[in-house]
Design an enzyme around this catalytic site. Structure first.
Site, PDB file in Angstrom:
ATOM      1  N   VAL A  82       0.840  -1.196   0.000  1.00  0.00           N
ATOM      2  CA  VAL A  82       0.000   0.000   0.000  1.00  0.00           C
ATOM      3  C   VAL A  82       0.878   1.249   0.000  1.00  0.00           C
ATOM      4  O   VAL A  82       1.727   1.431   0.878  1.00  0.00           O
ATOM      5  CB  VAL A  82      -0.944   0.012   1.217  1.00  0.00           C
ATOM      6  CG1 VAL A  82      -1.802   1.283   1.201  1.00  0.00           C
ATOM      7  CG2 VAL A  82      -1.824  -1.229   1.219  1.00  0.00           C
ATOM      8  N   LYS A  83       0.665   2.087  -0.988  1.00  0.00           N
ATOM      9  CA  LYS A  83       1.465   3.304  -1.153  1.00  0.00           C
ATOM     10  C   LYS A  83       0.756   4.459  -0.434  1.00  0.00           C
ATOM     11  O   LYS A  83      -0.392   4.792  -0.744  1.00  0.00           O
ATOM     12  CB  LYS A  83       1.609   3.600  -2.640  1.00  0.00           C
ATOM     13  CG  LYS A  83       2.797   4.443  -3.034  1.00  0.00           C
ATOM     14  CD  LYS A  83       2.906   4.440  -4.552  1.00  0.00           C
ATOM     15  CE  LYS A  83       4.089   5.220  -5.049  1.00  0.00           C
ATOM     16  NZ  LYS A  83       4.113   5.252  -6.520  1.00  0.00           N
ATOM     17  N   VAL A  84       1.456   5.067   0.511  1.00  0.00           N
ATOM     18  CA  VAL A  84       0.878   6.108   1.370  1.00  0.00           C
ATOM     19  C   VAL A  84       1.762   7.351   1.307  1.00  0.00           C
ATOM     20  O   VAL A  84       2.984   7.251   1.464  1.00  0.00           O
ATOM     21  CB  VAL A  84       0.781   5.618   2.831  1.00  0.00           C
ATOM     22  CG1 VAL A  84       0.148   6.689   3.720  1.00  0.00           C
ATOM     23  CG2 VAL A  84      -0.008   4.316   2.915  1.00  0.00           C
TER      24      VAL A  84
END
Length: 226
Positions: A82-84
């Site tokens: 997951v890219k945050v």
């Protein structure tokens, strides 16, 4: 150093996988906008092509929204990361994801301090944007160099992923300073493959080979006289 492809184009990913150089893929809303369709479907296809990490970026700006989107992405395939984005809300979301065993890629890092905080929060990947820093007359590779040193010195459980790669030289520099990963646009990977001297050498070898065979075919046939 691992090479990720920075794209959402399925054909590009398939080609890089056939070359044997693909270790993972990063995507973002801008890259997906060029492809269209269902983001979930595109991510599933990418995850089937490569067993390596595939980054899927959240677009929510609040912690609750980031968590909802990230949990949804994590269920699509086991290799989803997951890219945050780096922010106060992003750090909190990264810490929550880490507690749940969900890997994260902290994006939009422009200083080593931001990367240090992301690693402390539990991010799996730290993505400094070297090209955008270069655009404002700062040396993006300095941030990479500092982050690599921090991770090694303090044994942080994160990898430095060089992003916003604009030219093949960025990949060379990333490898030399010890970055764990570089995520590279397809066109840059092709530029890394080709060199004018290599291309001309291949062409010359082929011409020489063909000329030798042409000479063999044109040689007169001797006839034995009894």
């Amino acid at each position: 150093m691992k090479i990720f492809l920075d794209t959402a184009e399925i054909d590009e990913i398939r080609i890089a996988a056939r070359w044997g150089v693909l270790n993972g893929v990063t995507t973002n809303p801008s890259l997906f906008a060029k492809v269209g369709g269902s983001y979930d479907d595109v991510l599933k296809q990418i995850c089937r092509i490569t067993p390596g990490p595939v980054s899927a970026e959240v677009v929510a700006e609040d912690v609750g929204g980031m968590l909802r989107e990230g949990r949804h992405f994590a269920k699509l395939a086991p290799n989803i990361v997951v890219k945050v984005p780096m922010s106060e809300e992003g750090l909190e979301a990264i810490a929550r994801f880490a507690q749940e065993g969900i890997k994260t890629n902290c994006t939009l890092i422009f200083s080593s301090n931001q990367g240090l905080l992301a690693a402390k929060a539990g991010a799996s990947l730290l993505s400094p944007f070297v090209g955008r820093l270069d655009d404002i007359n700062e040396d993006g590779m300095d941030v990479v160099r500092e982050l690599v040193a921090m991770v090694r010195t303090h044994d942080l459980k994160a990898e430095v992923l060089v992003a916003s790669v604009r030219q093949p030289r960025h990949v060379t520099q990333a490898a030399l300073v010890g970055a764990h990963i570089a995520t590279v646009p397809y066109k840059i990977v092709r530029q890394m493959i080709h060199h004018p001297l290599t291309d001309s050498g291949i062409l010359q070898f082929r011409k020489d080979w063909e000329s030798v065979h042409a000479t063999d075919h044109e040689a007169p046939v001797s006839v034995a006289v009894s």
